[in-house]
Structures are given as C-alpha cells and as structure tokens.
Scaffold this motif. Sequence first.
Motif, mmCIF file in Angstrom:
data_model
loop_
_atom_site.group_PDB
_atom_site.id
_atom_site.type_symbol
_atom_site.label_atom_id
_atom_site.label_comp_id
_atom_site.label_asym_id
_atom_site.label_seq_id
_atom_site.Cartn_x
_atom_site.Cartn_y
_atom_site.Cartn_z
ATOM 1 N N GLN A 79 0.818 -1.222 0.000
ATOM 2 C CA GLN A 79 0.000 0.000 0.000
ATOM 3 C C GLN A 79 0.852 1.273 0.000
ATOM 4 N N GLU A 110 -1.788 -3.142 -9.006
ATOM 5 C CA GLU A 110 -3.214 -2.960 -8.729
ATOM 6 C C GLU A 110 -3.340 -2.721 -7.234
ATOM 7 N N ASP A 111 -4.502 -2.213 -6.799
ATOM 8 C CA ASP A 111 -4.696 -2.039 -5.359
ATOM 9 C C ASP A 111 -4.621 -3.413 -4.685
#
Length: 268
Positions: free
Chosen positions: A153, A239-240
């Motif tokens: 993150q 991607e998240d």
Amino acid sequence: MIDIHTHLLPDFDDGPANLDETREMLELAEKDGTRAIVITPHILDYGDYERQDEIFEKFEQVKEVARKDGRKLRLYLGGEIYLLPDIQPVYPFSTLNNNGKTILFEFSMREIPEFAPNKIFDWIMEGYQPILAHPERFLPILKNPRYAFKFAQMGVGLQINAGSVVGVFGEKIRRLAFSLIEHRMAHIVASDGHNTNSRSISLKEARQRVEERFGKKVAWVLFEENPRRAVEGEPLLREDPIPFEDYSQKPSRWDLIKRRLGLGKKEE
Ligand SMILES: [Fe+2]
C-alpha cells in the motif's frame, strides 16, 4: 524473462564459488528462457560498500566469460541492499542497472526494523522505487501477512522468489507466495539464484506454476513486464492490494454454489 535478483559474482558473497560455477549458472539461465539478468550481490554492511572496485572487476569477468561462451543474455549490475538506518542509495550498485530509481532491498529475516517504514517512505518521496526482496521468506510476514499489505500500500514493490513458488523453502512459504500473488501484492518474481544446485537460477518452472493458477497475463507481468520496468527505472504495474481481512470474508466457490441451490443460511 528478465531476472532482477541473482548472485553471480564469483567468490564474492554466498553465490557461486568460482567463475566456472558462474558460467554454468549463465548457461542454465539462458537455456531456461531468461534473456536479461541483473547481478545483485549482497551489500550487507559498510565494509561491502568499500568493495566497489572488486564488484566492478568481478562484474567485468562475468561479462567477459558470457561473451566468450557466446551467451545472448544481457547482464546488468545492481545490489541486494541490506537496510541500514543511515545508508543512502548513492552508489553505482545501489539501484538496478544504476538507473537511479529501483532499489532492491532486504532486512533481517527475523524482524522488521523499527526505522524501516520511515526510511522506505523517504525513499519513495525522493522518487525511488524500493523493491522488497522475498517478503514471503521473512518471519514477521509469515506470521502476519498484513505487513506485506502495508508495504504494498505504501508503494513498495514486492519480489517473490521463484524457489518459493515451486516449494523449495517449504509448503508454508509456497502458500504465502501464492497468497501474495492472489492478493495483488506481488509485483515481480525473480530467481535469487545463488548456485547450480540448491538455490537455482531457474525461472521456468515457477512461471509455469503461476500461469496454471493465475493465467498468462499475470505471469507476463511478474516475469517480464515488471522486471523490465524495474531495470529501466519505470513505474511498476500495480493494482490495489486486496486486504487479507476482506479476502477472508469473500464467499468461496462452494458458498456460492450452496447459495444458488438455496442451501445453508439465507441472507437477510
Ligand atoms: Fe538474494
């Protein structure tokens, strides 16, 4: 395929004992379908930073034997940087291919140092792309994979070892490696090849396993596109990441079948 994490300098770290072993590793890598390799010797402490001349000399030796053996592999230099509180990525081997962007780093297998998150965040703010080597092998992440989510993150790249994917380090690590890919937290697979036997430079089998489970596109990103971007200093495709908590609440295929058949609990 492009391999961004290898130990190929002869008699330098815990990699090949001599130039003959280096040559065998290069041969295997090429037969295996690898077309470019970054040689990333362990840079563990301040003493290793003073071995800069030796690093360059040995890198030239490797390039020379590759040329003599007619290898088509492209060879680059980098380092596997052990995270130290005051170390700056200013050396020619601090970033992959000296691109001034991509830092391959590791820390103790036993604990995440307290200073690590701030230091890594500073690097990101300064425009570097830090890539954490083999998170699936770190004890704290094995115990609590949410640390991997936090790193992903933050913008850290996570590099999984090919050996972890094929089970060289045991079932627990293999499962975590797959789980990190499934949760979109893995950005690159590399060999971390050390020798011709126990720590192979092979990527092929790992790629097959990833393709079988996640399909060709994911395998292409992990073995080709993101490694290329890492070498060239471009932003990684990402991607998240899916948090582990959310994932555990996702219904399994069996739950969905039961729901469709009207079995089990009805939803309110
Ligand atoms: Fe390594």
